[in-house]
Enzyme design. Structure first.
Site, short mmCIF file in Angstrom:
data_model
loop_
_atom_site.label_atom_id
_atom_site.label_comp_id
_atom_site.label_asym_id
_atom_site.label_seq_id
_atom_site.Cartn_x
_atom_site.Cartn_y
_atom_site.Cartn_z
N ASN A 126 48.39 64.66 8.08
CA ASN A 126 48.20 64.87 6.64
C ASN A 126 49.43 65.49 5.97
O ASN A 126 49.88 65.02 4.93
CB ASN A 126 46.96 65.74 6.39
CG ASN A 126 45.70 65.05 6.85
OD1 ASN A 126 45.73 63.86 7.16
ND2 ASN A 126 44.60 65.78 6.89
N HIS A 172 59.82 43.75 -37.69
CA HIS A 172 58.80 42.69 -37.67
C HIS A 172 59.41 41.34 -37.26
O HIS A 172 58.90 40.29 -37.62
CB HIS A 172 58.10 42.54 -39.03
CG HIS A 172 57.67 43.83 -39.64
ND1 HIS A 172 56.42 44.37 -39.46
CD2 HIS A 172 58.35 44.73 -40.40
CE1 HIS A 172 56.33 45.53 -40.10
NE2 HIS A 172 57.51 45.79 -40.67
N SER A 293 65.77 22.57 -15.85
CA SER A 293 64.43 22.02 -15.72
C SER A 293 64.50 20.77 -14.86
O SER A 293 65.48 20.03 -14.91
CB SER A 293 63.89 21.66 -17.11
OG SER A 293 62.87 20.69 -17.00
N LYS A 299 67.72 21.43 -20.65
CA LYS A 299 67.25 22.82 -20.63
C LYS A 299 68.22 23.76 -19.93
O LYS A 299 68.88 23.42 -18.97
CB LYS A 299 65.89 22.92 -19.94
CG LYS A 299 64.75 22.28 -20.67
CD LYS A 299 64.41 22.93 -22.00
CE LYS A 299 63.66 24.23 -21.84
NZ LYS A 299 62.33 24.05 -21.27
N GLU A 306 63.17 36.36 -18.15
CA GLU A 306 61.71 36.25 -18.21
C GLU A 306 61.06 37.02 -17.06
O GLU A 306 60.02 37.66 -17.22
CB GLU A 306 61.29 34.78 -18.16
CG GLU A 306 61.74 34.00 -19.37
CD GLU A 306 61.56 32.50 -19.19
OE1 GLU A 306 60.54 31.98 -19.61
OE2 GLU A 306 62.43 31.86 -18.58
N GLN A 338 45.79 56.53 1.95
CA GLN A 338 46.69 55.61 2.65
C GLN A 338 47.06 54.43 1.75
O GLN A 338 48.08 53.78 1.95
CB GLN A 338 46.00 55.10 3.93
CG GLN A 338 46.82 54.12 4.73
CD GLN A 338 46.27 53.96 6.14
OE1 GLN A 338 46.47 54.83 6.98
NE2 GLN A 338 45.57 52.88 6.38
N1 ARG Z 1 48.38 56.64 7.67
C1 ARG Z 1 47.81 57.77 7.04
C2 ARG Z 1 48.13 57.74 5.55
O1 ARG Z 1 49.00 57.08 5.16
C3 ARG Z 1 48.32 59.02 7.63
C4 ARG Z 1 47.43 60.19 7.47
C5 ARG Z 1 46.22 60.04 8.27
N2 ARG Z 1 45.43 61.21 8.25
C6 ARG Z 1 44.16 61.26 8.68
N3 ARG Z 1 43.55 62.38 8.57
N4 ARG Z 1 43.58 60.20 9.18
O2 ARG Z 1 47.50 58.40 4.75
#
Ligand code: ARG
Length: 474
Positions: A126, A172, A293, A299, A306, A338
């Site tokens: 995390n 405009h 084109s 063209k 674009e 994720q």
């Molecule tokens: N691949 C996960 C993500 O991108 C990593 C973190 C995963 N954490 C967990 N508690 N499963 O978020």
């Protein structure tokens, strides 16, 4: 880089592979579990950030006496090998290991064995992913600032060249007042300058270190978060471990900046499209930046412009996608997050291409200055100059002058002439005091030259702003 899905089958694999988290599990993930869970195909783009984060974490663990020097050395040299493998394309990215973090760790285990298992001390995926992703977005913002400054420099050079070349200014999309092409280009220098500063601001706010927040609550180990902050170029550690692992506002802020920037690019792109249509005939792009084109041989299509215009859709879409993912998530980490990476990667890829294509086009776009000059003088573009003259020279209230000028335009239209060709007697029949001197303000050159207010279109003003911007960008 490709991925394969060979799941770990041997006990040794299981001990080091899926069972990075599998200790309490009796069964491997179902195919559908793996299919929805896997992200290595996307997040392998974070490999450099992931290695940097792991190296910094490992050095910190060693310095704090949390792991032994010999283990740290083994981990660092294993990470070097991993880096070499990724660079030469031999690294086995495997779906079975889910994401970049576990792919690296699993490979490290294969390469160095037991010490690899100590790297994840005082760390969670995390805080690891929050760190990696911040580092990636930070780099992307830095790259975008550089790229935007490159575009500004090209715009400045072209504005310098055309600081006194006239074109109609529109409101405009109706002829309004004459401006210079240089002035018009400089409007975008200002916009891209603000865009660059938005990315720089976002960078400043995002530059705090999530590493050390661990899963969500912080770590019981004596981690030194200032040390990893310094190693990774962060200004300081994030002050709340829950926040550190669970917000992606830095990514959203960057996507917001990207969206606004894409909006500016799309406006300039649209103008190129309009200028290039033969009915306007204001500008052409060289062969190598246009397409033909397959059926209509005449063209010359501004496809690049674009597509720059269209990239806005993807980029705004990315902002909408990520803000929708994040909305309503309880603290702290949820796997929803994720889904943060695809929109961010997609948006920055699109923006990168769009800025590069715009820079290429602006560098070589050929304005048709004669057509622009002719159009600048047409459409009664100096009507305001006539009204202003009546105010200045005859002391008419502006509203009255506006009315008289409207009548003059109507008369000129009826006679099929421009304001500057309207006979003096006609003007005098509308307002007795008008003299020959009025004709001096009715040319588009005079109109532009008179707009000497700061930031106005008079060539001296335009050149002064160019000089200022050149200094700012040097
Ligand atoms: N691949 C996960 C993500 O991108 C990593 C973190 C995963 N954490 C967990 N508690 N499963 O978020």
């Amino acid at each position: 880089m490709s991925t394969s899905s060979d799941a770990p089958t041997t006990p040794a694999d299981r001990a080091q592979g899926q069972t990075l988290w599998g200790g309490r599990f009796n069964a491997k993930p179902a195919a559908i579990m793996q299919a929805i869970n896997v992200s290595i195909g996307v997040d392998q783009r974070l490999w450099q950030q992931d290695l940097a984060g792991s190296r910094a974490h490992c050095r910190m663990l060693e310095k704090q006496g949390i792991i032994a020097a010999a283990d740290a050395a083994a981990i660092q040299s294993g990470l070097d090998t991993v880096e070499g493998e990724i660079r030469d394309g031999s690294f086995p990215f495997r779906d079975a290991y889910e994401d970049i973090h576990m792919n690296v760790e699993a490979r490290l285990a294969e390469l160095i064995g037991e010490p690899s298992g100590r790297l994840h001390t005082a760390r969670s995926r995390n805080d690891q992913v929050a760190t990696d992703f911040r580092l990636w977005v930070r780099d992307a913002c830095d790259r975008t600032v550089d790229q935007l400054q490159g575009l500004q420099r090209v715009l400045l050079a072209r504005a310098d060249q055309h600081a006194a070349d006239l074109m109609p200014g529109f409101t405009h999309l109706q002829t309004a007042q004459p401006v210079t092409f240089g002035h018009h280009l400089m409007a975008y220098v200002e916009m891209f300058g603000r865009d660059a500063s938005r990315f720089a601001d976002a960078r400043t706010r995002m530059n705090e270190n999530p590493l050390g927040a661990a899963a969500l609550a912080g770590s019981p180990f004596p981690v030194d978060r200032d040390m990893t902050s310094a190693e990774l170029g962060f200004d300081r550690p994030m002050g709340n471990s829950l926040d550190a692992v669970s917000d992606r506002d830095f990514a959203l802020e960057s996507l917001a900046a990207a969206t606004i920037c894409a909006g500016h690019l799309s406006r300039l792109a649209e103008e190129i499209v309009v200028w290039m249509t033969p009915m306007f005939g204001f500008a052409t792009l060289p062969d190598d930046l246009t397409t033909g084109s397959s059926i209509m041989p005449q063209k010359r299509n501004p496809d690049a412009a674009e597509l720059v215009r269209a990239k806005t859709g993807r980029i705004l879409g990315s902002f909408v996608a990520l803000s929708t993912v994040m909305k309503g998530l309880p603290l702290a980490y949820s796997k929803d997050m994720q889904e943060d990476k695809p929109p961010v990667f997609e948006a920055f890829d699109a923006l990168d291409l769009a800025v590069a294509a715009m820079t290429a086009m602006i560098g070589v776009i050929q304005p048709n200055t004669e057509n622009m000059r002719a159009a600048a003088g047409a459409g009664f573009s100096t009507a305001t100059d006539l009204a202003d003259w009546l105010v200045r020279e005859l002391n008419l209230p502006f509203r009255k002058a506006h009315h008289v000028t409207g009548a003059a335009v109507k008369r000129a239209e009826a006679l099929g002439v421009d304001l500057s060709q309207l006979p003096l007697a006609e003007l005098q029949s509308l307002e007795a005091g008008v003299t020959e001197a009025v004709y001096k303000v009715l040319t588009p050159e005079a109109s532009c030259a008179s707009r000497q207010s700061f930031g106005g279109t008079a060539p001296e003003q335009v050149r002064a702003r160019i000089v200022e911007w050149k200094t700012r960008l040097s």
